[in-house]
Design a protein around this motif. Sequence first.
Motif, PDB file in Angstrom:
ATOM      1  N   GLU A  79      -4.805  56.150   5.791  1.00  0.00           N
ATOM      2  CA  GLU A  79      -3.432  55.692   5.548  1.00  0.00           C
ATOM      3  C   GLU A  79      -2.541  55.756   6.775  1.00  0.00           C
ATOM      4  OE1 GLU A  79      -1.793  57.952   2.303  1.00  0.00           O
ATOM      5  OE2 GLU A  79      -2.677  56.639   0.821  1.00  0.00           O
ATOM      6  N   CYS A  80      -2.675  56.795   7.575  1.00  0.00           N
ATOM      7  CA  CYS A  80      -1.798  56.975   8.743  1.00  0.00           C
ATOM      8  C   CYS A  80      -2.136  55.908   9.787  1.00  0.00           C
ATOM      9  CB  CYS A  80      -1.965  58.368   9.324  1.00  0.00           C
ATOM     10  SG  CYS A  80      -0.937  58.649  10.784  1.00  0.00           S
ATOM     11  N   SER A  88       2.651  55.584   7.665  1.00  0.00           N
ATOM     12  CA  SER A  88       1.462  55.341   6.844  1.00  0.00           C
ATOM     13  C   SER A  88       1.561  53.993   6.147  1.00  0.00           C
ATOM     14  CB  SER A  88       1.301  56.448   5.801  1.00  0.00           C
ATOM     15  OG  SER A  88       1.108  57.688   6.432  1.00  0.00           O
TER      16      SER A  88
END
Length: 125
Positions: free
Chosen positions: A31-32, A54
Amino acid sequence: MTDRSILVHAPAQVVYDLVADPMRMAEWSPECVRCRWISGATRPAVGARFRGTSRNGRRRWTTTSTIAEMRPSELFAWEVTYFRQPVARWEYQIEPQADGVRLVESVEDRRGSVLRAVSPLITGS
């Protein structure tokens, strides 16, 4: 708290140097997508702050993190907030093994009831 671990065939200091550099987080996170130092910080140190961006599909959000603990070759931890509200504490523990180290990733959910309720709207998960 959620824990995951993996055996890494590398010296403890090498593993620590990788996990204790939040600017590299986007290389490993699903996600990041980016981290950057804020509030005058330029490197990892207890109290140093960084902002993480993110993404999950079309959803995007940012969090602010503060490095909470650093013990070279042993432990790296930071605490995450969203609009100054607690979100989580992330920890990486490095445990010596005969053929490398066991890297243990722990995540403690620290969200209150309101943030827990709205998080799926923000992150999509």
